[in-house]
Design an enzyme around this catalytic site. Structure first.
Site, PDB file in Angstrom:
ATOM      1  N   CYS A   5       7.878   1.692   3.008  1.00  0.00           N
ATOM      2  CA  CYS A   5       8.843   2.770   2.786  1.00  0.00           C
ATOM      3  C   CYS A   5      10.183   2.189   2.353  1.00  0.00           C
ATOM      4  O   CYS A   5      10.945   1.681   3.183  1.00  0.00           O
ATOM      5  CB  CYS A   5       9.010   3.604   4.054  1.00  0.00           C
ATOM      6  SG  CYS A   5      10.199   4.950   3.875  1.00  0.00           S
ATOM      7  N   CYS A  30      13.185   3.962   3.897  1.00  0.00           N
ATOM      8  CA  CYS A  30      13.396   3.609   5.306  1.00  0.00           C
ATOM      9  C   CYS A  30      14.039   2.229   5.447  1.00  0.00           C
ATOM     10  O   CYS A  30      14.952   2.041   6.259  1.00  0.00           O
ATOM     11  CB  CYS A  30      12.072   3.607   6.058  1.00  0.00           C
ATOM     12  SG  CYS A  30      11.079   5.104   5.882  1.00  0.00           S
ATOM     13  N   ASP A  31      13.550   1.268   4.686  1.00  0.00           N
ATOM     14  CA  ASP A  31      13.892  -0.135   4.945  1.00  0.00           C
ATOM     15  C   ASP A  31      14.673  -0.844   3.848  1.00  0.00           C
ATOM     16  O   ASP A  31      15.109  -1.983   4.028  1.00  0.00           O
ATOM     17  CB  ASP A  31      12.600  -0.934   5.223  1.00  0.00           C
ATOM     18  CG  ASP A  31      11.846  -0.396   6.425  1.00  0.00           C
ATOM     19  OD1 ASP A  31      12.500   0.054   7.374  1.00  0.00           O
ATOM     20  OD2 ASP A  31      10.598  -0.427   6.406  1.00  0.00           O
TER      21      ASP A  31
END
Length: 312
Positions: A136, A139-140
């Site tokens: 992701c 997300c990261d």
């Protein structure tokens, strides 16, 4: 008369969607039962730091965030059980759900089983999970600002992830198995015209290396051909973008799913084609796949369940 345990609201899955549904259902005095299966807390328990969930200005460990949500759900009376659902019968209400420990019947069911990222199947993916391997970018990606990363995949998702990462990173490599991109024309142009993105066509990743975190990827160019080449590429992050598989197989006989397996819902609601059965989170979301979106959909599912029961 059935001897099965009867509940008004059954929630299948934990994660942000399941726990939020449990909080709202508990506060509505629906006395929810939640089955969390084999991975209590869902995918976020496999994430190190979550920085984009409101309310945690300094970020929060994924496990800790799920523990916070679990504790809040328990406070409002949710009965959480480590059972795995193996079959359902949505032919008539109350609905019957079979687990590895028995059967239960429910007036309403909220499905929050999530979706699992597809991996290449390399042992190193597990070894470096949370230490350079991610599925992701949203997300990261923040953790790789001004660093070098690789994105595996050649479809729209891979192009979107690469474009997003290019806004943060110094360099983005796209590892593409085929000699072309499968993405739509507009997405292809977007990555081809981005100076920070380099597309490595006809490449396969065979492994990762690094002492405590990802430091590089082992690559094979034109695998199996006469001019096959193998080399190592230094990178700081390795992003999988080859798709997700929604965890919905057990519901196939009863619910309308799209071609990938995501549960179809009605408009902007969590309502499925079966009255009293609702879907929340990533199992019904092929687009956003974010914890905050999942939590919001869990709220909506519980509100709809409350309204459905009130009308019985």
């Amino acid at each position: 008369m059935s001897n099965r345990e009867h509940v008004r609201c059954l929630i299948i899955g934990s994660g942000p969607a399941g726990y939020t549904a449990a909080i709202y259902a508990g506060r509505a005095n629906l006395n929810p039962v939640l089955y969390y299966g084999t991975l209590m807390g869902g995918q976020l328990t496999q994430t190190t730091t979550v920085e984009n969930f409101p309310g945690y200005p300094e970020g929060v460990d994924g496990n800790q965030m799920m523990m916070d949500l679990q504790e809040q759900a328990a406070r409002f009376g949710c009965d959480m059980r480590g059972e795995t659902v193996t079959a359902v019968d949505f032919s008539k209400a109350p609905y019957i759900v079979t687990t590895d420990e028995g059967e239960i019947e429910a007036d309403t069911v909220i499905i929050a089983t999530g979706a699992s990222a597809k991996y290449l199947g390399l042992d190193d993916e597990r070894k470096y999970n949370g230490r350079g391997v991610s599925a992701c970018a949203t997300c990261d990606g923040f953790f790789y600002r001004k660093k070098t990363v690789a994105v595996v995949g050649g479809g729209d998702t891979a192009c979107e992830e690469a474009s997003y990462l290019a806004g943060l990173c110094e360099k983005v490599y796209m590892i593409v198995r085929k000699p072309y991109l499968r993405a739509s024309d507009v997405m292809q142009r977007r990555v081809e015209e981005n100076d920070k993105i380099e597309i490595l066509y006809e490449h396969n990743a065979t492994g990762l290396f690094g002492e405590t975190k990802v430091e590089g990827v082992h690559l094979v160019k034109r695998k199996g051909e006469a001019d096959e080449q193998t080399y190592d590429l230094p990178i700081d992050g390795f992003f999988l973008a080859i798709g997700h598989k929604p965890n919905t197989d057990v519901f196939k006989p009863w619910l309308e799913l799209d071609e990938t397996g995501y549960i179809k819902t009605s408009g902007n609601t969590p309502c499925t084609n079966v009255p009293g059965v609702f879907a929340a989170g990533d199992c019904a979301d092929p687009v956003y796949r974010q914890a905050i979106v999942a939590a919001g959909s869990g709220c909506k599912a519980a509100l709809e369940a409350e309204r459905y029961i009130a009308a019985l």
